[in-house]
Design an enzyme around this catalytic site. Structure first.
Site, PDB file in Angstrom:
ATOM      1  N   HIS B  12       0.941  -1.159   0.069  1.00 51.10           N
ATOM      2  CA  HIS B  12       0.164  -0.111  -0.032  1.00 51.10           C
ATOM      3  C   HIS B  12       0.942   1.211   0.052  1.00 51.10           C
ATOM      4  O   HIS B  12       1.764   1.511   0.807  1.00 51.10           O
ATOM      5  CB  HIS B  12      -0.831   0.031   1.194  1.00 51.10           C
ATOM      6  N   GLU B  15       1.725   3.623   3.078  1.00 56.61           N
ATOM      7  CA  GLU B  15       1.898   3.117   4.502  1.00 56.61           C
ATOM      8  C   GLU B  15       3.300   3.011   4.560  1.00 56.61           C
ATOM      9  O   GLU B  15       4.278   2.148   4.050  1.00 56.61           O
ATOM     10  CB  GLU B  15       1.469   1.491   4.619  1.00 56.61           C
ATOM     11  N   ARG B  54      -3.060   4.555  -1.307  1.00 58.07           N
ATOM     12  CA  ARG B  54      -3.109   3.293  -1.071  1.00 58.07           C
ATOM     13  C   ARG B  54      -2.816   2.524  -2.359  1.00 58.07           C
ATOM     14  O   ARG B  54      -1.950   1.200  -2.485  1.00 58.07           O
ATOM     15  CB  ARG B  54      -4.491   2.794  -0.238  1.00 58.07           C
ATOM     16  N   ASN B  61      -3.313  -5.485  -2.393  1.00 58.57           N
ATOM     17  CA  ASN B  61      -3.298  -6.553  -1.444  1.00 58.57           C
ATOM     18  C   ASN B  61      -4.490  -7.551  -1.480  1.00 58.57           C
ATOM     19  O   ASN B  61      -4.787  -8.394  -0.644  1.00 58.57           O
ATOM     20  CB  ASN B  61      -2.888  -6.360  -0.167  1.00 58.57           C
ATOM     21  N   ARG B  62      -5.323  -7.436  -2.631  1.00 55.52           N
ATOM     22  CA  ARG B  62      -6.712  -8.275  -2.763  1.00 55.52           C
ATOM     23  C   ARG B  62      -6.527  -8.944  -4.069  1.00 55.52           C
ATOM     24  O   ARG B  62      -7.368  -9.704  -4.503  1.00 55.52           O
ATOM     25  CB  ARG B  62      -7.851  -7.554  -2.696  1.00 55.52           C
ATOM     26  N   HIS B 103       2.878  -3.575   6.767  1.00 53.18           N
ATOM     27  CA  HIS B 103       1.863  -2.912   6.676  1.00 53.18           C
ATOM     28  C   HIS B 103       1.791  -1.893   7.979  1.00 53.18           C
ATOM     29  O   HIS B 103       2.192  -2.113   8.706  1.00 53.18           O
ATOM     30  CB  HIS B 103       0.493  -3.406   6.460  1.00 53.18           C
ATOM     31  N   GLU B 163       1.811  -5.858  10.847  1.00 53.09           N
ATOM     32  CA  GLU B 163       0.747  -4.714  10.895  1.00 53.09           C
ATOM     33  C   GLU B 163       0.837  -3.741  11.930  1.00 53.09           C
ATOM     34  O   GLU B 163       0.585  -4.486  13.052  1.00 53.09           O
ATOM     35  CB  GLU B 163      -0.532  -5.403  10.508  1.00 53.09           C
ATOM     36  N   TYR B 275     -10.642   1.485   5.490  1.00 52.29           N
ATOM     37  CA  TYR B 275     -12.024   0.787   5.477  1.00 52.29           C
ATOM     38  C   TYR B 275     -13.129   1.720   5.442  1.00 52.29           C
ATOM     39  O   TYR B 275     -14.428   1.498   5.414  1.00 52.29           O
ATOM     40  CB  TYR B 275     -12.088  -0.592   6.471  1.00 52.29           C
TER      41      TYR B 275
END
Lengths: 290, 290
Positions: B12, B15, B54, B61-62, B103, B163, B275
């Site tokens: 991302h 980050e 991001r 990351n998906r 992350h 994370e 999110y």
């Protein structure tokens, strides 16, 4: 006498607390005690808000110089600035008595009132805010005349900014939201008292404030890459004294870089995300009395 | 035996702590104690990093599901995922023994190790991390098999995520950076000990961990607008127990909404900026022992 007050959120599309306050007052109504005031509510940059970004092409809150407004710049935000200026201004001959523009910051600046003039009116406002919200900070950016600033709030006859933090971009924190709401309400209470001539200026004690100095940049190597980060002792210490010799940066190879000014200074906008790409680490200020 | 380890930052682009750690190790070298390991350093999404976002088009990351990698999706990140998969993978038949993807989050999750399997290897890793970094949190996302996740780290034979938070997007905090560096070093120390067969599994005590539950959404009105924010009692309380009846939201008209689950839960990713557009308020977890 204030006949028209504009309360603005979303000048930066990812600064959620002002946006949410405007939306809530649009939905639930402006608090009853302010109904005697002629207040209009505005979301400035809908496109940036929908994209959850500070701005789409250019920083809207730098577009309101007289030259900028008269230019042929056709970026989304330059065009938007002219629309807003027609609505709230026109700057220099404004139909709006007072523009209050609401921002938030990733820096731990708490609730900060930014004023652009230190004349009698703004000194009274600052003292009133400090009396009714002692935790507030007053930041004075009067290094140039009011009309020379590029800020949205300069479209009004008078204009100020509310700046609250720390809050990540795109996040709404209850603590930041409540500070934002409280400061907006205290400023509106001042307007009410001003209109009703019930401010006894003599009863407002002089207050502490901070006058903007300069921007301090991150140290960079020969390739323009940062060699240091904000020192943990400075992080989150906005408006606390930084004394010569105290650490301000920690280099990535483990050394401290200290403040070498002649006097103590009062850093703010420490590690603000929006200034990250500009490599601005923080702004300095001197402590003054208004 | 680990013959190849990939350490990745910038999956991302905003980050900063992982990005900075990779850059610093590229510039100053990987710490000497890990030279026996075959470690490669990677910045995953340069375009997103340069734009300080991001992702440019889709969340990188998906993109690493087997279906996604085999699809004809031509978004910038889908294409990038295929390049990275060719370099680090190929997923399912990987040339890389271990992918560690770094992350950070706006949530106050401290230093969290995210593992996608609770097999003997990962249980040993989790216990080792917890022993050498007691402040670490272990988060288990094993609701589906390793290869079914879309995460970049699944390009390796094994893969985990670091994370760390809270840190605003686009900001580097020294405290978050140091936690990130410490966790990366502890994981690499585990790899070294694993290769040298010096881990005495019996000597690692069982450790506390959190198993991912479900996402909890913000309450919305009929127009899809939020009617509440994270309650101040829940804000910054990641991995602390949320007991039935405790407040989780504060509505904009001043009411509390309480947790109505049957049992206590352990919220995390509370108010994570990434999110926000999905209206995800936080994720739940149950406390387990590994």
């Amino acid at each position: 006498m204030f006949n028209s007050i504009a309360l603005v959120g979303g000048t930066h599309g990812n600064e959620t607390s002002g946006i949410q306050l405007i939306k809530n007052w649009q939905k639930h109504g402006i608090p009853e005690q302010f109904q005697a005031l002629n207040i209009s509510l505005h979301i400035a940059n809908h496109a940036a808000l929908n994209a959850n970004v500070r701005f789409v092409e250019e920083d809207l809150n730098r577009q309101f110089t007289l030259n900028g407004l008269a230019s042929s710049n056709s970026s989304k935000e330059a065009l938007l600035a002219r629309t807003i200026n027609a609505q709230l201004g026109p700057k220099g001959a404004s139909n709006t008595d007072f523009v209050i523009d609401i921002h938030n910051t990733t820096s731990e600046m708490g609730a900060t009132l930014i004023i652009l003039e230190a004349d009698e009116f703004h000194v009274q406002l600052a003292r009133y805010v400090k009396k009714h919200m002692p935790e507030a900070n007053i930041l004075v950016e009067d290094e140039k005349p009011f009309l020379e600033h590029g800020y949205l709030c300069t479209t009004g006859k008078r204009g100020v900014m509310i700046e609250v933090g720390g809050q990540p971009q795109g996040v709404l924190r209850e603590d930041v939201y409540l500070l934002t709401q409280t400061m907006a309400e205290v400023i509106l209470a001042f307007c009410l008292a001003y209109n009703q001539n019930t401010i006894e200026a003599d009863s407002l004690p002089p207050c502490e404030a901070f006058r903007l100095g300069e921007n301090i940049s991150f140290p960079l190597d020969e390739n323009g890459q940062r060699t240091a980060m904000i020192h943990h002792a400075l992080q989150d210490a906005d408006f606390e004294p930084l004394v010569p010799g105290m650490p301000m940066f920690r280099t990535f190879d483990g050394r401290d870089i200290t403040w070498q000014g002649e006097h103590e200074t009062y850093p703010h906008f420490i590690n603000e995300a929006a200034y990250f790409k500009l490599d601005v680490a923080f702004a300095t200020a001197e402590k003054i009395t208004l």
